[in-house]
Enzyme design. Structure first.
Site, short mmCIF file in Angstrom:
data_model
loop_
_atom_site.label_atom_id
_atom_site.label_comp_id
_atom_site.label_asym_id
_atom_site.label_seq_id
_atom_site.Cartn_x
_atom_site.Cartn_y
_atom_site.Cartn_z
N HIS A 1 0.75 -1.28 0.03
CA HIS A 1 0.06 -0.13 0.08
C HIS A 1 0.84 1.43 -0.12
CE1 HIS A 1 -2.29 -3.17 1.65
NE2 HIS A 1 -3.50 -2.70 1.41
N HIS B 1 -3.99 3.34 -3.53
CA HIS B 1 -4.16 2.98 -2.23
C HIS B 1 -3.45 1.62 -1.74
CE1 HIS B 1 -6.29 1.33 1.40
NE2 HIS B 1 -6.05 0.04 0.73
N GLU C 1 -17.60 -3.93 24.64
CA GLU C 1 -16.61 -5.07 24.88
C GLU C 1 -15.72 -5.00 23.90
OE1 GLU C 1 -20.04 -5.17 24.79
OE2 GLU C 1 -20.72 -6.56 26.35
N HIS D 1 -28.43 -15.26 25.08
CA HIS D 1 -27.36 -14.83 26.15
C HIS D 1 -26.59 -16.17 26.49
CE1 HIS D 1 -29.02 -10.89 26.67
NE2 HIS D 1 -28.45 -10.64 27.61
C1 LIG Z 1 -11.53 -4.46 9.79
C2 LIG Z 1 -10.83 -4.26 8.55
N1 LIG Z 1 -11.81 -4.53 7.36
C3 LIG Z 1 -11.16 -4.33 5.95
C4 LIG Z 1 -10.08 -4.02 6.00
C5 LIG Z 1 -9.36 -4.22 4.69
N2 LIG Z 1 -8.84 -2.71 4.19
C6 LIG Z 1 -7.61 -2.36 4.34
S1 LIG Z 1 -7.42 -0.73 3.92
C7 LIG Z 1 -8.85 -0.67 3.54
C8 LIG Z 1 -9.55 0.76 3.37
C9 LIG Z 1 -9.06 1.71 4.21
O1 LIG Z 1 -9.37 3.33 3.70
P1 LIG Z 1 -8.37 4.31 4.54
O2 LIG Z 1 -8.52 4.12 6.08
O3 LIG Z 1 -8.92 5.63 3.95
O4 LIG Z 1 -6.88 3.94 4.04
P2 LIG Z 1 -6.22 4.90 2.76
O5 LIG Z 1 -7.05 4.43 1.64
O6 LIG Z 1 -6.11 6.22 3.11
O7 LIG Z 1 -4.76 4.10 2.87
C10 LIG Z 1 -9.62 -1.50 3.71
C11 LIG Z 1 -11.06 -1.69 3.70
C12 LIG Z 1 -9.08 -4.12 7.03
N3 LIG Z 1 -7.68 -4.12 6.97
N4 LIG Z 1 -9.72 -3.98 8.00
#
Ligand SMILES: Cc1ncc(C[n+]2csc(CCOP(=O)(O)OP(=O)(O)O)c2C)c(N)n1
Length: 662
Positions: free
Chosen positions: A29, A260, A409, A471
């Site tokens: 990334h 990204h 939680e 529960h």
């Molecule tokens: C809980 C979770 N859901 C999905 C992902 C997959 N994922 C990785 S980065 C991302 C998008 C994140 O967007 P942003 O925080 O805006 O990062 P940027 O595009 O600015 O690098 C996703 C959906 C993950 N790492 N964690």
């Protein structure tokens, strides 16, 4: 070279290491490191207190890259600043097997990584725990020894995840003013613009929970520095919304989702090199810029020396205690106190719910282990996690030892990870076992990171009765047993509860879950044994003089049923034995001989547990009898439920006789 030029070249060093490493790995990334490089440069060269030669110095500021996919930002920084674990070789090996530079930052891979991030929002939750820990320790040991900030770099994804709400509202309530979250506000995630799915006014959201909020141009170093300075002076936690361009500098991909999570490609990289005036070879950092970074790496050396001096001036007892707690050693009086109590239990043979048993044991632990930090997700009276020693922590007073985590939680479990990672404290907390589902991602990360966090989870089966199937855990034992490096305990009586607490506290390398009952259970361990039987995971609780025709395996509340069935079988002239199974994981860790001996050779093997069968074939084989649940529970008084679902002594005896053809 002007200050601005120097800043930009230093930031570009981060950008190109990230670009080149992602390109070489053919995955990763680049967008976030390119966009957040200016923020990181300002933070690490002007504000963060750290010492690359002593990366675990307890009073360092913590930096959490909550947006873990931007891992190359962190790895580049650590290399540039001179952290030994992050050589240029490691950068070149980004995402390769055995490299410290894993796809997402992994705690333990190298000093300088404060926590494992990647599951979005977790880092933010950990940081709240780190900031809580800082304040707790500062209150205990004084500002001379403990005085540091916790910084977070979070992305849109971190703020969209539900955990962020739990984390930020807890932090706002507790007035964690040394927590500073910088939001990489680039308006882009994977599917495109954030606006296609979210239109939250993030600053208003944070402000509503008591945060100080600032906004800044995330590419203007002077403005970033001014904002951090303001944040440091705040009496509340601060969100700095930093407007950035994802993939800053990439001629056609900057500001788009294309940058990204994919390599830029040769052409775009060439264009970026031209646009940012970076005529260097891949992985090459010009020596003046590397020097500037290395000098930045030395910037807190004096602060570290001063701290060492202050530490040396503290009295011997304070020093020893501070070091002991930070090492994670339990105090001298602990073992004896537990043994004395165990003796008492053998004499008194109390009947009580294991949640009450846990409270009683905690009363002993909390008296001699001052570093425990208890809590509950608004179920204090049900989880029995509060003892006489643990006054509540309040926004204005962190001398207490009990955190009212609220109905959060997930935020609680993530914060506990942060407290454990910070060091010096042992977090334990309470919740209903059914809601382990609400915090499972953080429990999993505690296991992955090898952190000592202890989850007391009560109301562990249909035995909770009237609250009904919403529960009543059914699949949860199996689901938690499935997490590697997590010890899941289901003690059968108060002595086992004590032993399981010992095992949880003494395991420095992983989390534990204690599944405890609401309903009363008799003492099943009749004699005092110094040995911790639960340490073996499973052990013969009631043996048979003759070769046993029947072996009954059970955990927790169902061990009582097994013992009752044993009695009846014995009376009927059928030789039987009972094996208590408080922990599958610890059993698997025993020798093959031990395991074979415990499982034994009885022709009839029966397992009793008020949950699903999954996992029990290990003990009883395919042809064994399982007396337990096959679906969801129901709402009724618990004794009726055990009858209704056929988890009874009579069912066990009947099954044994049927199998034996008796
Ligand atoms: C809980 C979770 N859901 C999905 C992902 C997959 N994922 C990785 S980065 C991302 C998008 C994140 O967007 P942003 O925080 O805006 O990062 P940027 O595009 O600015 O690098 C996703 C959906 C993950 N790492 N964690």
């Amino acid at each position: 070279m002007t200050d601005l030029d120097k800043h930009q070249r230093m930031a570009n060093a981060i950008r190109f290491l990230a670009i080149d490493a992602v390109e070489q790995a053919k995955s990763g990334h680049p967008g976030l490191p390119m966009g957040a490089a200016d923020i990181a440069t300002v933070l690490f060269t002007e504000f963060l207190k750290f010492d690359p030669t002593a990366p675990n110095w307890s009073d360092r500021d913590r930096f959490v890259l909550s947006a873990g996919h931007g891992s190359m930002l962190l790895y580049s920084l650590l290399y540039l600043l001179g952290y030994e674990d992050f050589s240029l070789e490691e950068i070149k090996n980004f995402r390769q097997l055995g490299a410290r530079t894993a796809g997402h930052p992994e705690f333990g891979h190298g000093a300088g990584i404060e926590t494992t991030t990647g599951p979005l929002g977790q880092g933010l939750g950990n940081a709240v725990g780190m900031a809580i820990a800082e304040r707790l320790q500062s209150t205990r040991f004084g500002g001379d020894l403990v005085d540091h900030y916790t910084y977070v770099l979070a992305g849109d994804g971190c703020l969209m995840e539900g955990i962020s709400q739990e984390a930020l509202s807890l932090a706002g309530h507790l007035k964690l003013n040394k927590l500073i979250v910088i939001w990489d506000d680039n308006g882009i995630s994977i599917d495109g613009k954030v606006e296609i799915t979210d239109s939250t006014d993030q600053q208003a959201r944070f402000a509503a929970s008591g945060w100080n909020t600032l906004s800044v141009d995330g590419h203007d170093p002077v403005a970033i520095a001014a904002a951090i300075r303001q944040a440091q002076a705040s009496d509340r936690p601060t969100l700095i919304a930093a407007k950035t361009t994802i993939g800053f500098g990439a001629p056609t991909k900057a500001g788009t989702a294309k940058v990204h999570g994919a390599p830029l490609g040769a052409e775009e990289i060439a264009g970026t090199r031209a646009a940012l005036n970076w005529p260097h070879e891949p992985f090459e950092v010009p020596s003046d810029i590397l020097d500037a970074w290395r000098i930045a790496g030395l910037r807190s050396a004096l602060a570290h020396k001063d701290w060492q001096k202050r530490f040396a001036e503290a009295d011997a007892e304070t020093r020893a205690e501070f070091e002991r707690r930070n090492r994670g050693d339990l105090p001298a009086g602990y073992a004896a106190a537990m043994m004395d109590y165990k003796k008492k239990l053998a004499e008194e043979q109390p009947t009580m719910a294991t949640r009450k048993a846990s409270e009683a044991v905690l009363g002993v632990i909390n008296e001699v282990v001052p570093e425990t930090i208890g809590g509950s997700a608004d179920l204090t009276g049900s989880n029995n996690t509060k003892t006489a020693q643990t006054a509540p922590v309040t926004p204005d007073d962190f001398s207490g030892r009990y955190i009212h985590y609220g109905i959060r939680e997930h935020g609680m479990a993530a914060a506990m990870n942060g407290i454990a990672l910070h060091g010096g404290l042992v977090p334990y907390s309470g919740g209903f076992l059914i809601f382990s589902d609400y915090c499972r991602p953080s429990i999993r990360l505690a296991a992955l990171m090898g952190q000592r966090v202890i989850h007391v989870m009560t109301h562990d089966s249909i035995g909770l009765g009237e609250d009904g199937p919403t529960h009543q855990p059914v699949e949860h034992f199996a689901a938690l047993r499935a997490i590697p490096n997590l010890n899941f305990f289901r003690p059968a009586d108060i002595t086992e509860t004590l032993e399981c607490w010992q095992l949880s506290l003494e395991n420095r390398n992983g989390p534990s879950v204690l599944a405890l009952t609401r309903q009363n259970l008799p003492s099943l361990r009749k004699t005092f044994e110094e040995d911790n039987f639960c340490a073996r995971g499973a052990y013969v609780l009631i043996d048979s003089e003759d070769d046993a025709a029947v072996t009954i395996f059970a955990s927790g509340s169902e061990v009582e049923i097994a013992a009752d069935a044993h009695k009846e079988l014995t009376e009927a002239g059928i030789a039987a034995r009972v094996v208590s199974v408080p922990s599958f994981e610890l059993f698997e860790a025993q020798s093959d001989d031990y395991k074979a001996a415990v499982i034994g050779t009885s022709p009839v093997k029966i397992a009793v547990e008020a949950g699903i069968r999954m996992g029990w074939d290990r003990f009883i084989g395919n042809d064994g009898v399982f007396v337990g649940m096959t679906g969801f529970g129901a709402s009724a008084p618990y004794k009726q439920l055990y009858e209704h679902f056929g988890i009874t002594k009579e069912a066990v005896v009947a099954a044994a006789k049927e199998k034996l053809g008796a």
